[in-house]
Design an enzyme around this catalytic site. Sequence first.
Site, PDB file in Angstrom:
ATOM      1  N   LEU A  87       0.809  -1.209   0.000  1.00  0.00           N
ATOM      2  CA  LEU A  87       0.000   0.000   0.000  1.00  0.00           C
ATOM      3  C   LEU A  87       0.842   1.258   0.000  1.00  0.00           C
ATOM      4  CD1 LEU A  87      -2.946  -0.815   2.419  1.00  0.00           C
ATOM      5  CD2 LEU A  87      -2.972  -0.764  -0.057  1.00  0.00           C
ATOM      6  N   CYS A  88       1.884   1.253  -0.806  1.00  0.00           N
ATOM      7  CA  CYS A  88       2.649   2.492  -0.902  1.00  0.00           C
ATOM      8  C   CYS A  88       2.862   2.843  -2.367  1.00  0.00           C
ATOM      9  CB  CYS A  88       3.957   2.404  -0.137  1.00  0.00           C
ATOM     10  SG  CYS A  88       4.863   0.900  -0.441  1.00  0.00           S
ATOM     11  N   GLY A  89       1.813   2.709  -3.132  1.00  0.00           N
ATOM     12  CA  GLY A  89       1.885   3.134  -4.518  1.00  0.00           C
ATOM     13  C   GLY A  89       2.815   2.251  -5.325  1.00  0.00           C
TER      14      GLY A  89
END
Lengths: 296, 135
Positions: A87-89
């Site tokens: 979930l960090c791009g």
Amino acid sequence: MASLKEMRNRIGSVKATQKITKAMQMVAAAKMRKAQNAALAGRPYTELLNQMLGNLQKDVSDFTHPLMEVRPVKKTAVLIISTDKGLCGALNTNLLREVLPYDKDSTLYVSAGRKGAQFVHRTRRTLKAEFTCKDAPEFIEARAISRLLQEQFLSGEVDKVDVLYTNFISTIRQEPTIRQLLPIVEIHKLDADLVDKDRSAAGDKVVDHHIEFAYEPTAASVMGSLMPHYLNYLLFQFMLEAKASEHSSRMVAMKNATDNAKQLIKDLTLEYNKVRQAAITSELLEITTAAMAMDN
Amino acid sequence: MAQSLRLEIVTPTAKALSEEVDYVGLPAAHGEMGIYPNHIPFVTELAAGEVAYQQKSKVFHMAIGAGFVQIMPDKISILTDMAIDEDHIDEQKAEDAKQRAEARLNEQLNDEELALVQATLANSIAQLKVKRRRK
């Protein structure tokens, strides 16, 4: 066309998701600030260390440290500094893309961060060791990793050590970067883009004109203890940069998710109201038609 | 001829100090050193201990950890893992840290931990030394 109830549920679930992403965004923002400060605060130290070693290297050109020995490269080790969580791009995707050009058979991997390790497994490459890194990297962790890499290099297991990490440029820009850690070839080159532009301008003046330094007890012994220290710190700095990148990237990703959710809720609500209005209209129509039929 | 001397102490977390000074005393690994302006360019290792620097007639003291120093005629740069000035040393905390470190030395430690514990011990001793010097 979805029924009213289905649409209501959909809006509800998007709202719930938005709450989560919003919370994650705020957590990431707080961590980001901390990590960015830590990364920036570490830069002067690394810079000065580079400078010292750079000067030193000029003065002792005849002396070579085992860590500087350049051998024909048969085997390479790559340290991948990735994140533990997702979930960090596109951070990890971009980072791990850089792994692909390395030759599968002659490369060993060491991973700091779970995502990197998973990738190495998935693509059937050789994972030598895995470290997890906490939210705030600690120097002792960097030292442990650096020690392992140094041992690998000194024992002749590998002839070159590269580090792959995400360099922190700004909150919205992080770049996957590959640095050669071992053998130490030239110190200035390694340093050049670690330092912000204005800082490097100020730092350059010292190394430009050659100053002959005196060393105590000897240049070689100072160099001997400075070298491993330099590697440890370099690695530590890389980890700090990677962490700052991770949190920045996560914050931006979560902000986008929150914005998207907001837009989606808006669209869905509009659609919901339209459907609801249509239902009311058609109900009204039925009632009036029925009333008119009764009158007749 | 440079008459002023800039003292910079840099730690991994911050630039701890950047001041114009007249004299600096350093805990070099092979004994104490005193530096005045116009010293020859010089590099050496530092042991954990006390840095004393003089501004006009006032003398300030700082506790530093092990590290390195680069001396130029007009500038002294110290690289260390810890730097605390005298007023900010918490004697109680340093004493606690020292005792904890000493206790841990008796346990089974791997190399990494041992190095850390020894560094902590040296740092806390340095802090105590600076703090208690004038008592």
